[in-house]
Design a protein around this motif. Structure first.
Motif, PDB file in Angstrom:
ATOM      1  N   ASP A 251       0.828  -1.207   0.000  1.00  0.00           N
ATOM      2  CA  ASP A 251       0.000   0.000   0.000  1.00  0.00           C
ATOM      3  C   ASP A 251       0.874   1.273   0.000  1.00  0.00           C
ATOM      4  O   ASP A 251       0.570   2.250  -0.704  1.00  0.00           O
ATOM      5  CB  ASP A 251      -0.921   0.027   1.219  1.00  0.00           C
ATOM      6  CG  ASP A 251      -2.010  -1.035   1.137  1.00  0.00           C
ATOM      7  OD1 ASP A 251      -2.263  -1.518   0.013  1.00  0.00           O
ATOM      8  OD2 ASP A 251      -2.579  -1.368   2.187  1.00  0.00           O
ATOM      9  N   VAL A 252       1.953   1.256   0.779  1.00  0.00           N
ATOM     10  CA  VAL A 252       2.851   2.411   0.829  1.00  0.00           C
ATOM     11  C   VAL A 252       3.504   2.627  -0.523  1.00  0.00           C
ATOM     12  O   VAL A 252       3.609   3.757  -1.022  1.00  0.00           O
ATOM     13  CB  VAL A 252       3.921   2.220   1.932  1.00  0.00           C
ATOM     14  CG1 VAL A 252       4.992   3.317   1.821  1.00  0.00           C
ATOM     15  CG2 VAL A 252       3.285   2.252   3.311  1.00  0.00           C
ATOM     16  N   LEU A 253       3.934   1.550  -1.174  1.00  0.00           N
ATOM     17  CA  LEU A 253       4.578   1.686  -2.486  1.00  0.00           C
ATOM     18  C   LEU A 253       3.599   2.212  -3.530  1.00  0.00           C
ATOM     19  O   LEU A 253       3.982   3.013  -4.398  1.00  0.00           O
ATOM     20  CB  LEU A 253       5.167   0.348  -2.933  1.00  0.00           C
ATOM     21  CG  LEU A 253       6.670   0.160  -2.623  1.00  0.00           C
ATOM     22  CD1 LEU A 253       6.902   0.126  -1.114  1.00  0.00           C
ATOM     23  CD2 LEU A 253       7.208  -1.094  -3.279  1.00  0.00           C
ATOM     24  N   ARG A 254       2.358   1.787  -3.453  1.00  0.00           N
ATOM     25  CA  ARG A 254       1.375   2.309  -4.398  1.00  0.00           C
ATOM     26  C   ARG A 254       1.143   3.802  -4.176  1.00  0.00           C
ATOM     27  O   ARG A 254       1.000   4.574  -5.133  1.00  0.00           O
ATOM     28  CB  ARG A 254       0.062   1.536  -4.267  1.00  0.00           C
ATOM     29  CG  ARG A 254       0.162   0.080  -4.728  1.00  0.00           C
ATOM     30  CD  ARG A 254      -1.195  -0.601  -4.748  1.00  0.00           C
ATOM     31  NE  ARG A 254      -1.070  -2.019  -5.063  1.00  0.00           N
ATOM     32  CZ  ARG A 254      -1.090  -3.014  -4.177  1.00  0.00           C
ATOM     33  NH1 ARG A 254      -1.275  -2.726  -2.880  1.00  0.00           N
ATOM     34  NH2 ARG A 254      -0.946  -4.261  -4.560  1.00  0.00           N
ATOM     35  N   MET A 255       1.095   4.208  -2.896  1.00  0.00           N
ATOM     36  CA  MET A 255       0.951   5.629  -2.599  1.00  0.00           C
ATOM     37  C   MET A 255       2.158   6.403  -3.102  1.00  0.00           C
ATOM     38  O   MET A 255       2.036   7.489  -3.690  1.00  0.00           O
ATOM     39  CB  MET A 255       0.786   5.843  -1.085  1.00  0.00           C
ATOM     40  CG  MET A 255       0.697   7.316  -0.676  1.00  0.00           C
ATOM     41  SD  MET A 255      -0.665   8.210  -1.482  1.00  0.00           S
ATOM     42  CE  MET A 255      -2.055   7.543  -0.578  1.00  0.00           C
ATOM     43  N   GLY A 260       4.889  10.308  -6.862  1.00  0.00           N
ATOM     44  CA  GLY A 260       6.044  10.643  -7.701  1.00  0.00           C
ATOM     45  C   GLY A 260       7.220   9.741  -7.404  1.00  0.00           C
ATOM     46  O   GLY A 260       7.160   8.844  -6.557  1.00  0.00           O
ATOM     47  N   GLY A 261       8.319   9.989  -8.103  1.00  0.00           N
ATOM     48  CA  GLY A 261       9.460   9.077  -8.023  1.00  0.00           C
ATOM     49  C   GLY A 261      10.214   9.135  -6.714  1.00  0.00           C
ATOM     50  O   GLY A 261      10.609   8.109  -6.175  1.00  0.00           O
ATOM     51  N   ARG A 262      10.480  10.350  -6.198  1.00  0.00           N
ATOM     52  CA  ARG A 262      11.220  10.517  -4.939  1.00  0.00           C
ATOM     53  C   ARG A 262      10.347  11.335  -3.994  1.00  0.00           C
ATOM     54  O   ARG A 262       9.975  12.461  -4.305  1.00  0.00           O
ATOM     55  CB  ARG A 262      12.548  11.234  -5.165  1.00  0.00           C
ATOM     56  CG  ARG A 262      13.545  10.463  -6.008  1.00  0.00           C
ATOM     57  CD  ARG A 262      14.833  11.285  -6.169  1.00  0.00           C
ATOM     58  NE  ARG A 262      14.545  12.632  -6.616  1.00  0.00           N
ATOM     59  CZ  ARG A 262      15.077  13.727  -6.080  1.00  0.00           C
ATOM     60  NH1 ARG A 262      15.904  13.637  -5.064  1.00  0.00           N
ATOM     61  NH2 ARG A 262      14.772  14.923  -6.561  1.00  0.00           N
ATOM     62  N   VAL A 263      10.041  10.790  -2.861  1.00  0.00           N
ATOM     63  CA  VAL A 263       9.086  11.423  -1.947  1.00  0.00           C
ATOM     64  C   VAL A 263       9.787  11.740  -0.631  1.00  0.00           C
ATOM     65  O   VAL A 263      10.410  10.850  -0.039  1.00  0.00           O
ATOM     66  CB  VAL A 263       7.874  10.506  -1.674  1.00  0.00           C
ATOM     67  CG1 VAL A 263       6.830  11.255  -0.858  1.00  0.00           C
ATOM     68  CG2 VAL A 263       7.287   9.997  -2.974  1.00  0.00           C
ATOM     69  N   PRO A 264       9.718  12.988  -0.154  1.00  0.00           N
ATOM     70  CA  PRO A 264      10.274  13.300   1.161  1.00  0.00           C
ATOM     71  C   PRO A 264       9.620  12.442   2.240  1.00  0.00           C
ATOM     72  O   PRO A 264       8.395  12.231   2.231  1.00  0.00           O
ATOM     73  CB  PRO A 264       9.937  14.786   1.356  1.00  0.00           C
ATOM     74  CG  PRO A 264       9.762  15.314  -0.030  1.00  0.00           C
ATOM     75  CD  PRO A 264       9.177  14.185  -0.825  1.00  0.00           C
ATOM     76  N   GLY A 296      18.975  10.568   0.583  1.00  0.00           N
ATOM     77  CA  GLY A 296      18.979  11.632   1.586  1.00  0.00           C
ATOM     78  C   GLY A 296      17.760  11.523   2.474  1.00  0.00           C
ATOM     79  O   GLY A 296      17.509  10.483   3.096  1.00  0.00           O
ATOM     80  N   ASP A 297      16.973  12.597   2.544  1.00  0.00           N
ATOM     81  CA  ASP A 297      15.772  12.586   3.363  1.00  0.00           C
ATOM     82  C   ASP A 297      14.550  12.182   2.535  1.00  0.00           C
ATOM     83  O   ASP A 297      13.424  12.487   2.893  1.00  0.00           O
ATOM     84  CB  ASP A 297      15.550  13.947   4.017  1.00  0.00           C
ATOM     85  CG  ASP A 297      15.466  15.073   2.997  1.00  0.00           C
ATOM     86  OD1 ASP A 297      15.738  14.807   1.815  1.00  0.00           O
ATOM     87  OD2 ASP A 297      15.158  16.209   3.392  1.00  0.00           O
ATOM     88  N   ARG A 298      14.794  11.494   1.421  1.00  0.00           N
ATOM     89  CA  ARG A 298      13.720  11.023   0.558  1.00  0.00           C
ATOM     90  C   ARG A 298      13.854   9.527   0.332  1.00  0.00           C
ATOM     91  O   ARG A 298      14.921   8.951   0.478  1.00  0.00           O
ATOM     92  CB  ARG A 298      13.749  11.739  -0.796  1.00  0.00           C
ATOM     93  CG  ARG A 298      13.477  13.238  -0.691  1.00  0.00           C
ATOM     94  CD  ARG A 298      13.385  13.881  -2.052  1.00  0.00           C
ATOM     95  NE  ARG A 298      12.929  15.274  -1.918  1.00  0.00           N
ATOM     96  CZ  ARG A 298      12.084  15.861  -2.736  1.00  0.00           C
ATOM     97  NH1 ARG A 298      11.582  15.200  -3.763  1.00  0.00           N
ATOM     98  NH2 ARG A 298      11.718  17.108  -2.555  1.00  0.00           N
ATOM     99  N   ILE A 299      12.720   8.936  -0.039  1.00  0.00           N
ATOM    100  CA  ILE A 299      12.682   7.550  -0.501  1.00  0.00           C
ATOM    101  C   ILE A 299      12.211   7.579  -1.944  1.00  0.00           C
ATOM    102  O   ILE A 299      11.227   8.266  -2.269  1.00  0.00           O
ATOM    103  CB  ILE A 299      11.721   6.688   0.353  1.00  0.00           C
ATOM    104  CG1 ILE A 299      12.285   6.514   1.757  1.00  0.00           C
ATOM    105  CG2 ILE A 299      11.485   5.345  -0.295  1.00  0.00           C
ATOM    106  CD1 ILE A 299      13.455   5.560   1.832  1.00  0.00           C
TER     107      ILE A 299
END
Length: 905
Positions: A251-255, A260-264, A296-299
């Motif tokens: 569910d987190v990956l779908r969100m 977008g590609g890189r999410v804070p 960094g501070d993103r995934i």
């Protein structure tokens, strides 16, 4: 890069072909070699947000960006410095200059590798920054590598890439792997030989290495090799990896795929409802399985193809609600306005709470991404209807967004429409002011003036607002060249400003009244008023409601006309930093005045550097035409070819320098062999010059050339007509230059070589070498006409000496041809100034070269010499060309050899 020169390369290929892998290898190699590596990629969802790509490349979106990025990060935030800049175009200019300055400073310390991935998603403003950096590669040790998918030839990115290719950039196109190479990659992943069945499956990947990797690793993990099934699609391969994750992790990956590609991490936490620690526990397996990476501070997803595969599996009916919910959650969490807006916009609808958020966050959103704000405000108006206070505010904000974006016609139309529907009295005056702003953005100063007059006539302004309106109205009349309107409103603004204690209005009134005195030739009065304006405003910073008045510019112009050139240059140096900080439309004026001073002093290379620098900033007042005319004067004297001369027939302050155009026309006619035509043009300009455009106070700059043309044409009597006006100039401004002008006109009219020689000496004492040479030339002509050949030869030698020192090749050719025609004896002529090598450098260029040898960056040199960074770039380009250097390193080596010689000199 070993020679210190910059290089560029571009890498093109389909998704998954290996561009990012190649850039990572380049990044690793550059770090080992001591480069500062700037390596990143933009987000597809932010391709319409100005400087979003630059933000991603430089890591400005980090929680704590590097200290050297602090100024640039503040400009890209909704901070105070950003808020002081009125308009998107000026803000983008300031950000671009700041970004280029950052790279210049870093490159002075160590080589820089700019490795720009996914440039097909880069926004227009970021592409401008890349273009500016690319133009400096010869001056900087910068490796610029652009990776991108195939793009249309005519696109913005296409133009940039074509420019790089034209300048010699290495161009690479990554093609699919051959069957043999694909087999090798497969066996490397498997760590064992591949069977025929495996290779048949891999052939379905069509040589795409990323697809091969995902396909082989997913099937291997699933034990699918012996099944003999047809090769799965890429989406199926990705979902096989997802099958091993818990449902909450999926569910987190779908969100994340929707966001977008890189999410804070903080944004993902706000949207998902999980704490950062809970999130990490949920996505750790996805990181281990190669689906996600830490950044960094993103995934982020390891590749956008993975995100696309997840999006494909999501029904369209789910995507928009998820985006809308993400926008609401981020708004509640206080995320940056442009980040919230992109999700709300993609969500396709707005609820009442989202509209309230939009009204409250519109200003920072407009400043950061005006086009997004325009779309969202349009959507909100359509949904809300017209009959509420919120609708009034949305319409007003929509007008503001259009103004900020520079859409003048749309802003004017929207403001007029909003006025007819507005039910909120507090917005009425601001909407009328917006009509004026919209007109001015279209270049319609008359329409803007009418809108402000209507606002004043409505009578609903308080004293402070009324004072501001008169100050603005005076400026609009000034732009139109309407003397009565600008002086009347400037006087009113000055009186009201003093009553309400508004220092900006007072300074504006003093400044505009000073401009009028300058145009009528009251130089001391003009200087007194503009000096008072500078004292009134002091060191306050400009802002959206207190825009740059150009006070130091006007002060410098007054000092220039008073022949106080050193003081004029000091004024320019003092005023330029504040103007640059706000992207002022006055910036080209700094260049034209600096070029005028350099021309008068005979520093023509410096003048050309200023002219080149002046073409960079935005030019709403048409000063580029003035710059071209000043350049034409220099090129005429250097006997260089010219493009056709023209000057725009539009009202406004650009016509202050119309005399440069008339002057250049006359000189070009004389250079073409027609002194009679030149004299006619000079006389026509002098007799037609009026106070309306300030020409009557400026035309005297052409009179020494007029005197030469009259003497050559045998029509010396006309010079007597000019003597009274020249004497009045001398009375008002008793300087050697004005004294010399009187002497030349009197001497020319009377045929007196002694007076002409006295004028030449006055010009020399006043620091005007070209005028001195021309006066000596006139003295030679008059002496020769009186058959005083010895006196003529002596004057001629002094003229030749002056022209040689200036490298005034046309003037030299002219006097030497004349001397030969009369059989005048000449001393042996010394060689012309060298055009290449160290001795060809001007004093300014020598200083710049020595500072480069000290390791200073362009911004540091600009600060040391108190000129613009663009001027230093022009100087360095000239120095590199004269010394035939390929890089700053070569330049530094050559300059170091000459340092002891310069110190001794």
């Amino acid at each position: 890069m070993a020679d210190g020169n910059g290089r560029a390369a571009q890498c093109c290929g389909e998704p998954g072909i290996g561009k990012s892998t190649l850039l990572q290898r380049v990044a690793d190699e550059c770090r080992q070699r001591g480069f500062l590596v700037v390596h990143g990629s933009p987000e597809a969802m932010e391709s319409d947000t100005p400087f979003a790509a630059l933000t991603g490349y430089l890591g400005l979106d980090r929680v704590r960006p590097a200290p050297e990025l602090a100024d640039l990060a503040e400009l890209l935030s909704a901070g105070e410095r950003h808020a002081r800049i009125p308009g998107a175009a000026r803000w983008e200019y300031v950000v671009t200059e700041s970004a280029v300055e950052l790279i210049e400073k870093q490159a002075a310390r160590q080589p820089v590798a700019l490795l720009l991935d996914d440039m097909h998603w880069a926004d227009s403003a970021s592409l401008v920054v890349v273009h500016r950096i690319a133009r400096l590669l010869r001056q900087l040790p910068v490796l610029l590598v652009c990776a991108h998918r195939p793009v249309p030839v005519g696109s913005e990115l296409g133009h940039l890439l074509q420019g790089l290719a034209d300048d010699g950039a290495l161009t690479m196109r990554l093609e699919p792997l051959s069957p043999g190479t694909a087999a090798e990659l497969t066996e490397r992943i498997l760590a064992e030989p591949a069977t025929e069945a495996v290779l048949e499956l891999v052939a379905g990947a069509a040589g795409n290495p990323f697809y091969i990797e995902e396909l082989v690793s997913s099937l291997n993990k699933a034990g699918g090799w012996a099944s003999g099934a047809a090769p799965p699609s890429f989406t199926e391969a990705v979902h096989r990896k997802l099958d091993f994750l818990p449902s909450r992790s999926r569910d987190v990956l779908r969100m994340m795929a929707v966001l977008g590609g890189r999410v804070p991490i903080q944004e993902l936490s706000a949207v998902s409802g999980h704490s950062p620690l809970e999130l990490w526990n949920l996505v750790r397996d996805a990181v281990d399985n190669g689906l996600l990476i830490e950044d960094g501070d993103r995934i982020g997803f390891r590749h956008d193809l993975i995100r696309q595969a997840l999006m494909t599996a999501l029904p369209e009916t789910l995507r928009q609600p998820m985006l809308l919910e993400a926008g609401r959650a981020l708004a509640k969490a206080g995320a940056p306005a442009h980040r919230v807006a992109q999700y709300l916009l993609a969500g396709g609808t707005l609820d009442s709470a989202s509209i309230d958020w939009l009204i409250g966050s519109a200003i920072p959103l407009i400043r950061r991404s005006a086009e997004t704000a325009i779309e969202l405000l349009t959507m909100a108006q359509a949904q809300l209807g017209e009959s509420s206070a919120r609708a009034d505010m949305l319409r007003f904000l929509h007008v503001m967004a259009l103004q900020w974006a520079g859409h003048g016609a749309d802003a004017e139309a929207a403001a007029r429409a909003a006025l007819t529907r507005n039910r909120t009295p507090a917005l009425t005056a601001q909407l009328r002011w917006s009509v004026a702003r919209g007109c001015l953005l279209q270049g319609n100063a008359r329409g803007a003036t009418e809108a402000i007059e209507e606002t004043i006539s409505a009578g609903s302004l308080d004293p402070a607002e009324l004072a501001r309106m008169h100050a603005v109205l005076a400026q609009y009349y000034y732009v139109q060249g309407s003397v009565e309107g600008w002086t009347r409103n400037a006087e009113t603004a000055l009186r009201l400003g003093e009553q309400v204690g508004d220092s900006y209005v007072v300074a504006a009134g003093q400044h505009l009244l000073s401009s009028r005195k300058l145009e009528t030739g009251d130089l001391e009065g003009a200087l007194s008023l503009v000096t008072a304006a500078r004292a009134t405003w002091g060191d306050q910073e400009f802002g959206p409601d207190t825009d740059d008045l150009g006070i130091q510019l006007l002060q410098a112009n007054c000092l220039l006309e008073l022949d106080r050139l050193d003081e004029a240059e000091r004024c320019l140096r003092e005023g330029m930093p504040a103007s640059e900080a706000c992207g002022s439309p006055a910036l080209p004026w700094y260049s034209i005045i600096s070029a005028r001073i350099a021309y008068e002093q005979g520093r023509w290379e410096d003048g050309l550097a200023e002219i080149q620098a002046g073409h960079e900033p935005a030019d709403p007042f048409g000063q580029r035409a003035s710059l071209r005319m000043q350049e034409a004067l220099i090129r005429i004297h250097r006997d260089e070819p010219l493009e056709p001369l023209c000057f725009p027939e539009v009202p406004g302050p650009a016509h202050y320098y119309e005399y440069l155009y008339r002057w250049a026309l006359a000189l070009d006619a004389e250079r073409g062999g027609s002194p009679e035509t030149a004299l006619e043009l000079h006389l026509a300009h002098t007799r037609q010059a009026t106070d309306e455009r300030g020409q009557s106070s400026l035309v005297h700059h052409t009179w020494v050339d007029l005197a030469r043309a009259a003497i050559l044409a045998g029509d010396r009597e006309v010079l007597g007509e000019l003597v009274p006006a020249a004497r009045e100039l001398q009375r008002r401004c008793p300087t050697p230059v004005k004294t010399g002008l009187v002497a030349v006109l009197r001497g020319g009219a009377a045929g007196d070589p002694e007076l002409l020689a006295a004028g030449a000496r006055d010009f020399r004492d006043g620091g005007r070498p070209l005028l001195a040479g021309q006066a000596w030339e006139a003295a030679a002509h008059v002496a020769a006409a009186a058959d005083a050949k010895a006196d003529a030869s002596a004057a001629l030698e002094k003229a030749v000496s002056a022209f040689q020192e200036l490298d005034a090749r046309w003037d030299l050719r002219r006097v030497e041809e004349w001397a030969r025609s009369l059989g005048l004896r000449r001393q042996r002529r010394s060689a012309n100034r060298p055009t290449t090598g160290w001795d060809s450098l001007t004093p300014t260029e020598v200083r710049v070269a020595l500072l480069v040898a000290e390791g200073l960056s362009n911004p540091d040199i600009a600060s040391r010499l108190a000129v613009s960074r663009r001027t230093i770039q022009s100087h360095i380009s000239s120095v590199l060309a004269k010394l035939d250097c390929r890089s700053r390193v070569e330049l530094a080596v050559i300059a170091s050899r000459h340092r002891p010689q310069q110190a001794k000199g």
